[in-house]
Scaffold this motif. Structure first.
Motif, PDB file in Angstrom:
ATOM      1  N   PRO A  43      42.738  40.151  48.653  1.00  0.00           N
ATOM      2  CA  PRO A  43      42.631  38.905  48.397  1.00  0.00           C
ATOM      3  C   PRO A  43      41.576  38.068  49.504  1.00  0.00           C
ATOM      4  CG  PRO A  43      45.125  39.716  48.365  1.00  0.00           C
ATOM      5  CD  PRO A  43      44.047  40.778  48.920  1.00  0.00           C
ATOM      6  N   GLY A  44      40.600  37.436  49.125  1.00  0.00           N
ATOM      7  CA  GLY A  44      39.723  36.822  50.054  1.00  0.00           C
ATOM      8  C   GLY A  44      38.971  37.785  50.900  1.00  0.00           C
TER       9      GLY A  44
ATOM     10  N   GLU B 112      31.866  42.419  43.123  1.00  0.00           N
ATOM     11  CA  GLU B 112      31.959  41.843  41.750  1.00  0.00           C
ATOM     12  C   GLU B 112      30.449  41.890  41.354  1.00  0.00           C
ATOM     13  OE1 GLU B 112      32.804  40.519  38.278  1.00  0.00           O
ATOM     14  OE2 GLU B 112      34.357  41.196  39.648  1.00  0.00           O
TER      15      GLU B 112
ATOM     16  N   THR C  55      36.987  43.032  39.856  1.00  0.00           N
ATOM     17  CA  THR C  55      37.867  42.118  40.929  1.00  0.00           C
ATOM     18  C   THR C  55      38.451  40.980  40.057  1.00  0.00           C
ATOM     19  OG1 THR C  55      36.195  40.314  41.365  1.00  0.00           O
ATOM     20  CG2 THR C  55      36.050  42.596  42.721  1.00  0.00           C
ATOM     21  N   ASP C  56      39.590  40.506  40.880  1.00  0.00           N
ATOM     22  CA  ASP C  56      40.189  39.438  40.510  1.00  0.00           C
ATOM     23  C   ASP C  56      40.766  38.563  41.514  1.00  0.00           C
ATOM     24  OD1 ASP C  56      42.573  40.728  41.380  1.00  0.00           O
ATOM     25  OD2 ASP C  56      43.018  41.478  39.140  1.00  0.00           O
ATOM     26  N   GLU C  57      41.608  37.506  41.375  1.00  0.00           N
ATOM     27  CA  GLU C  57      42.148  36.733  42.691  1.00  0.00           C
ATOM     28  C   GLU C  57      43.104  37.517  43.562  1.00  0.00           C
ATOM     29  OE1 GLU C  57      45.676  37.236  39.657  1.00  0.00           O
ATOM     30  OE2 GLU C  57      43.542  36.507  39.368  1.00  0.00           O
ATOM     31  N   LYS C  58      43.138  38.848  43.189  1.00  0.00           N
ATOM     32  CA  LYS C  58      44.132  39.720  44.297  1.00  0.00           C
ATOM     33  C   LYS C  58      43.139  40.456  44.984  1.00  0.00           C
ATOM     34  CE  LYS C  58      48.355  40.444  41.544  1.00  0.00           C
ATOM     35  NZ  LYS C  58      48.199  40.504  40.220  1.00  0.00           N
TER      36      LYS C  58
END
Length: 199
Positions: free
Chosen positions: A44-45, A53, A60-63
């Motif tokens: 994450p981040g 991505e 990818t996603d928010e995690k």
């Protein structure tokens, strides 16, 4: 010798490398874990999430990076894997340089490198420790992992240098087929020998 002695810790899947790395940490040896660094970069981040991505849309996603999606996008595709490695290797290298700077006063540091021999990382270390176990123990440990199949295990093993070959190239071998306390004793003995070589 300027700076700390650099020890490379390696071993095939299921040999107990993480357990042994933790024992070195318990003895006060600073450890740089290349896999953990990759998780930070892709979590994450993480610093590489946006670039991954852009290269592999939808992975990818928010995690952070979804390994279940990224895996199929690069496995079996040498060009895609090269692109991914071209992002990851320099970023991990930079984290390793920071780690070296932070620990320059330590007598020795440990690099936990799963594919040390396969990726020629042995050139950058002073001594190599191989974590090893019997074939039966290895198989039993790996097949206990969630989502692991015999087929998957054989595939991973085929990409790794045979354990016997690693043992031949090692400066020290730590055998984890023994009780944990005996393994810890081997770690302590190895540290003593390495310290003696520094004196």
């Amino acid at each position: 010798m300027t700076g700390p002695m650099i020890i490379g810790l390696t071993g095939s899947i299921g040999m107990g490398k993480s357990t042994v790395a933790q024992m070195f940490a318990d003895e006060g040896v600073p450890i740089f874990d290349a896999d953990a660094a990759v998780h930070v970069l892709q979590g994450p981040g993480g610093a590489l999430v946006a670039q991954i991505e852009a290269l592999f849309p939808g992975t990818t996603d928010e995690k952070g990076v979804d390994r279940q999606k990224l895996g199929p996008a690069v496995l079996g595709n040498p060009d895609a894997l090269k692109q991914l490695e071209a992002l990851i290797h320099p970023a991990v290298g930079a984290m390793r340089m920071d780690f070296l700077e932070d620990n320059k006063a330590a007598p020795m540091i440990l690099f936990d490198i799963p594919l040390l021999f396969e990726k020629s990382g042995a050139a950058g270390v002073d001594h190599v420790i191989v974590v090893s176990a019997t074939e039966d123990d290895q198989r039993e440990r790996v097949l206990r992992r969630p989502g692991m199949t015999v087929d998957k295990f054989e595939k991973i093993k085929s990409l790794q240098m045979p354990d016997e070959e690693k043992r031949k190239r090692a400066d020290f071998v730590i055998d984890t087929s023994r009780p944990l306390e005996e393994t810890r004793q081997q770690v302590q003995n190895t540290i003593e020998k390495l310290k003696a070589s520094l004196a």
